[in-house]
Design a protein around this motif. Structure first.
Motif, PDB file in Angstrom:
ATOM      1  N   ILE A  31       0.542  -1.416  -0.216  1.00 11.18           N
ATOM      2  CA  ILE A  31      -0.251   0.025   0.198  1.00 11.18           C
ATOM      3  C   ILE A  31       1.501   1.465  -0.289  1.00 11.18           C
ATOM      4  O   ILE A  31       0.435   2.301  -0.165  1.00 11.18           O
ATOM      5  N   GLU A  32       1.493   1.283   0.497  1.00  8.25           N
ATOM      6  CA  GLU A  32       3.422   2.533   0.291  1.00  8.25           C
ATOM      7  C   GLU A  32       3.121   3.417  -1.005  1.00  8.25           C
ATOM      8  O   GLU A  32       3.234   4.699  -1.557  1.00  8.25           O
ATOM      9  N   THR A  33       2.714   2.085  -2.240  1.00  3.28           N
ATOM     10  CA  THR A  33       2.493   3.021  -3.380  1.00  3.28           C
ATOM     11  C   THR A  33       1.687   2.054  -4.600  1.00  3.28           C
ATOM     12  O   THR A  33       0.786   1.175  -3.931  1.00  3.28           O
ATOM     13  N   HIS A  34       1.448   3.198  -5.838  1.00  2.00           N
ATOM     14  CA  HIS A  34      -0.061   2.598  -6.582  1.00  2.00           C
ATOM     15  C   HIS A  34       1.298   1.340  -7.000  1.00  2.00           C
ATOM     16  O   HIS A  34       2.580   1.158  -7.331  1.00  2.00           O
ATOM     17  N   LEU A 170      -5.975 -10.276   0.997  1.00  2.00           N
ATOM     18  CA  LEU A 170      -6.312  -9.604   0.729  1.00  2.00           C
ATOM     19  C   LEU A 170      -4.743  -8.593  -0.042  1.00  2.00           C
ATOM     20  O   LEU A 170      -5.163  -8.074  -0.811  1.00  2.00           O
ATOM     21  N   LEU A 171      -3.520  -9.587   0.051  1.00  2.00           N
ATOM     22  CA  LEU A 171      -2.023  -8.914  -0.701  1.00  2.00           C
ATOM     23  C   LEU A 171      -3.082  -9.338  -2.315  1.00  2.00           C
ATOM     24  O   LEU A 171      -2.487  -8.644  -3.077  1.00  2.00           O
ATOM     25  N   ASP A 172      -3.702 -10.493  -2.198  1.00  2.00           N
ATOM     26  CA  ASP A 172      -4.133 -10.456  -3.815  1.00  2.00           C
ATOM     27  C   ASP A 172      -4.782  -9.684  -4.426  1.00  2.00           C
ATOM     28  O   ASP A 172      -4.589  -9.392  -5.383  1.00  2.00           O
ATOM     29  N   ALA A 173      -5.924  -9.311  -3.843  1.00  7.11           N
ATOM     30  CA  ALA A 173      -6.884  -8.352  -4.195  1.00  7.11           C
ATOM     31  C   ALA A 173      -6.080  -7.098  -4.110  1.00  7.11           C
ATOM     32  O   ALA A 173      -6.235  -6.288  -5.235  1.00  7.11           O
ATOM     33  N   LEU A 174      -5.286  -6.563  -3.514  1.00 12.08           N
ATOM     34  CA  LEU A 174      -4.423  -5.623  -3.129  1.00 12.08           C
ATOM     35  C   LEU A 174      -3.514  -4.802  -5.310  1.00 12.08           C
ATOM     36  O   LEU A 174      -2.990  -4.180  -5.310  1.00 12.08           O
ATOM     37  N   GLN A 175      -2.854  -6.824  -5.357  1.00  7.71           N
ATOM     38  CA  GLN A 175      -1.511  -6.648  -6.108  1.00  7.71           C
ATOM     39  C   GLN A 175      -2.396  -6.676  -7.514  1.00  7.71           C
ATOM     40  O   GLN A 175      -2.389  -6.285  -8.503  1.00  7.71           O
ATOM     41  N   ARG A 182     -10.702   0.749 -14.752  1.00  6.75           N
ATOM     42  CA  ARG A 182      -9.985   1.600 -14.443  1.00  6.75           C
ATOM     43  C   ARG A 182      -8.766   1.216 -14.172  1.00  6.75           C
ATOM     44  O   ARG A 182      -8.147   2.527 -13.435  1.00  6.75           O
ATOM     45  N   GLY A 183      -8.717   0.242 -12.577  1.00  5.73           N
ATOM     46  CA  GLY A 183      -6.869   0.057 -11.818  1.00  5.73           C
ATOM     47  C   GLY A 183      -7.023   0.298 -10.501  1.00  5.73           C
ATOM     48  O   GLY A 183      -6.680   0.384  -9.707  1.00  5.73           O
ATOM     49  N   HIS A 184      -8.900   0.601 -10.273  1.00  4.42           N
ATOM     50  CA  HIS A 184      -8.687   0.980  -9.048  1.00  4.42           C
ATOM     51  C   HIS A 184      -9.309   0.176  -7.627  1.00  4.42           C
ATOM     52  O   HIS A 184     -10.546  -1.012  -8.477  1.00  4.42           O
ATOM     53  N   ILE A 185      -8.562   0.043  -6.535  1.00  6.84           N
ATOM     54  CA  ILE A 185      -8.753  -0.821  -5.431  1.00  6.84           C
ATOM     55  C   ILE A 185      -9.922  -0.214  -4.732  1.00  6.84           C
ATOM     56  O   ILE A 185      -8.978   0.594  -4.042  1.00  6.84           O
ATOM     57  N   THR A 186     -11.177  -0.428  -4.229  1.00  8.40           N
ATOM     58  CA  THR A 186     -11.777  -0.133  -3.129  1.00  8.40           C
ATOM     59  C   THR A 186     -12.162  -1.297  -1.479  1.00  8.40           C
ATOM     60  O   THR A 186     -11.931  -2.416  -2.095  1.00  8.40           O
ATOM     61  N   PRO A 187     -12.188  -0.673  -0.965  1.00  8.62           N
ATOM     62  CA  PRO A 187     -12.465  -2.043   0.318  1.00  8.62           C
ATOM     63  C   PRO A 187     -13.238  -2.872   0.315  1.00  8.62           C
ATOM     64  O   PRO A 187     -13.852  -3.793   0.435  1.00  8.62           O
ATOM     65  N   GLY A 188     -14.754  -2.133  -0.945  1.00  5.98           N
ATOM     66  CA  GLY A 188     -15.509  -3.060  -1.565  1.00  5.98           C
ATOM     67  C   GLY A 188     -15.413  -3.965  -2.027  1.00  5.98           C
ATOM     68  O   GLY A 188     -15.907  -5.218  -2.212  1.00  5.98           O
ATOM     69  N   SER A 189     -14.619  -3.921  -2.993  1.00  6.48           N
ATOM     70  CA  SER A 189     -13.715  -4.688  -4.160  1.00  6.48           C
ATOM     71  C   SER A 189     -13.348  -5.557  -3.606  1.00  6.48           C
ATOM     72  O   SER A 189     -12.989  -7.077  -3.788  1.00  6.48           O
ATOM     73  N   VAL A 190     -12.389  -4.925  -2.402  1.00  6.78           N
ATOM     74  CA  VAL A 190     -11.144  -6.000  -1.287  1.00  6.78           C
ATOM     75  C   VAL A 190     -12.355  -6.636  -1.617  1.00  6.78           C
ATOM     76  O   VAL A 190     -11.846  -8.580  -1.596  1.00  6.78           O
ATOM     77  N   PHE A 214     -17.146   5.038  -2.311  1.00  6.81           N
ATOM     78  CA  PHE A 214     -15.794   4.023  -1.279  1.00  6.81           C
ATOM     79  C   PHE A 214     -14.489   4.808  -2.114  1.00  6.81           C
ATOM     80  O   PHE A 214     -14.394   5.370  -4.213  1.00  6.81           O
ATOM     81  N   THR A 215     -13.529   5.168  -1.310  1.00 12.06           N
ATOM     82  CA  THR A 215     -12.465   5.417  -1.258  1.00 12.06           C
ATOM     83  C   THR A 215     -11.761   4.529  -2.307  1.00 12.06           C
ATOM     84  O   THR A 215     -12.059   3.583  -1.682  1.00 12.06           O
ATOM     85  N   SER A 216     -10.821   4.627  -3.035  1.00  5.76           N
ATOM     86  CA  SER A 216      -9.311   3.721  -3.572  1.00  5.76           C
ATOM     87  C   SER A 216      -8.570   3.917  -2.173  1.00  5.76           C
ATOM     88  O   SER A 216      -8.379   4.538  -2.306  1.00  5.76           O
ATOM     89  N   LEU A 217      -8.225   2.174  -2.081  1.00  7.91           N
ATOM     90  CA  LEU A 217      -6.943   2.299  -1.709  1.00  7.91           C
ATOM     91  C   LEU A 217      -5.813   2.107  -2.230  1.00  7.91           C
ATOM     92  O   LEU A 217      -4.539   2.588  -1.455  1.00  7.91           O
ATOM     93  N   ARG A 218      -5.512   1.247  -3.347  1.00  9.41           N
ATOM     94  CA  ARG A 218      -4.749   1.517  -4.282  1.00  9.41           C
ATOM     95  C   ARG A 218      -5.165   1.093  -5.905  1.00  9.41           C
ATOM     96  O   ARG A 218      -6.238   0.971  -6.153  1.00  9.41           O
ATOM     97  N   THR A 219      -4.464   2.240  -6.715  1.00  9.33           N
ATOM     98  CA  THR A 219      -4.974   2.001  -7.856  1.00  9.33           C
ATOM     99  C   THR A 219      -3.599   0.699  -8.953  1.00  9.33           C
ATOM    100  O   THR A 219      -2.381   0.885  -8.477  1.00  9.33           O
TER     101      THR A 219
END
Length: 322
Positions: A31-34, A170-175, A182-190, A214-219
């Motif tokens: 999560i430190e970087t997109h 969780l890590l797989d979802a964020l990767q 559009r490349g957005h990862i949100t809490p709901g999609s996780v 939903f805010t984007s956690l990572r893109t």
């Protein structure tokens, strides 16, 4: 201003864990970087926090200030007693296990941060967000708070091969596993990604929230580049229309390739459009009509059309939300 407190505790007297520090370190690194390497969260990684006082102070500091998002991730022991749920610290003792989940919820509810995200990978973590004062029957979550936990309040959070089952997903979802087009990862999609990956007999993740967006956690880099996705309203001025194809759209239908060619021959402009339409088809936005593949739709002078998902993204582009 996006900050994250990431805590992993393995070193518990008499009941040590093996994977929590690994999980916390991996989560912090992601999560430190997109996906393109640009900065995302300002991360404070804390491992084997020794005392309740120290951990509570870190959590208070996290939720201070009017940040865009404040995120808490915890991996360690959790416990539920007759009073409520706790994230456990190594100095636990009878009737004083660690930091109360109810206290953390109050800190999040009172925070001036626009979005507050709490992710817990610990046993009984599903108790978070349902304070004991209401008998655990009612969530008391103000707008802007998102809670994602590894298990129900009555369940354990499992480790397998030195990694938490929940955090591994969780890590797989964020990767990228839970990213939208559009490349957005949100809490709901996780949550949806983890929920689908776990079977009915496994520990069940819990998702609680009170948000209007939903805010984007990572893109990550999108499956279809944004500049190409925006062309969808150019190809389909009206979403119900079909896009007519013919052999001039197929790149291989030209004289320097040895096979049967069909008039009209490949034209560079049409070929470029067709490659974009094929990208749309690969992610479910477009389907060929009366043909198994886009290639045959072109070579047989048929058409393609938007899917329901395609219409959704057509509308987003039309409304200039993409």
């Amino acid at each position: 201003m996006r900050k994250a407190l990431v805590v992993g505790i393995d070193k518990y007297p008499n009941s040590p864990l093996r994977g929590c520090i690994n999980d916390a370190s991996s989560f912090a690194a992601i999560i430190e970087t997109h996906g393109d390497g640009s900065p995302n969260f300002s991360v404070k990684l804390e491992t084997d926090v020794a005392t309740k006082s120290e951990l509570k102070s870190l959590i208070i500091e996290l939720f201070e200030g009017a940040n865009d998002i404040a995120l808490l991730y915890f991996s360690g022991h959790g416990i539920l007693d007759s009073v409520g749920g706790y994230i456990v610290t190594p100095d636990f003792q009878k009737n004083d296990y660690g930091v109360s989940m109810d206290e953390i919820l109050k800190l999040a509810n009172d925070s001036q941060a626009k979005d507050k995200v709490i992710i817990l990978d610990c046993c009984n973590s599903g108790a978070f967000g349902s304070p004991s004062i209401s008998g655990g029957a009612t969530s008391q979550i103000i707008e802007g708070v998102v809670i994602l936990t590894a298990s129900r309040d009555s369940e354990s959070a499992l480790e397998v091969n030195g990694r938490g089952v929940f955090t591994n997903l969780l890590l797989d979802a964020l990767q990228g596993g839970s990213a939208d087009l559009r490349g957005h990862i949100t809490p709901g999609s996780v949550y949806a990604y983890i929920d689908q990956a776990l079977g009915p007999w496994d520990q069940r993740p819990v998702f609680k929230t009170n948000v209007t967006r939903f805010t984007s956690l990572r893109t990550i880099n999108p499956q279809v580049p944004t500049e190409i996705l925006r062309k969808i309203i150019e190809y389909f001025p009206v979403p119900e229309e079909q896009f007519p194809l013919d052999p001039s759209f197929e790149d291989t239908n030209k004289k320097d390739i040895i096979h049967e060619i069909i008039l009209p021959h490949a034209e560079p402009g049409n070929v470029a459009i067709f490659k974009n339409l094929q990208k749309f088809q690969s992610v479910g936005l477009v389907v060929p009509i009366d043909a198994p593949f886009m290639y045959f739709a072109a070579m047989e002078s048929k058409s393609c059309k938007l899917t329901a998902l395609g219409y959704h993204y057509w509308r987003l582009v039309k409304e200039k939300r993409i």
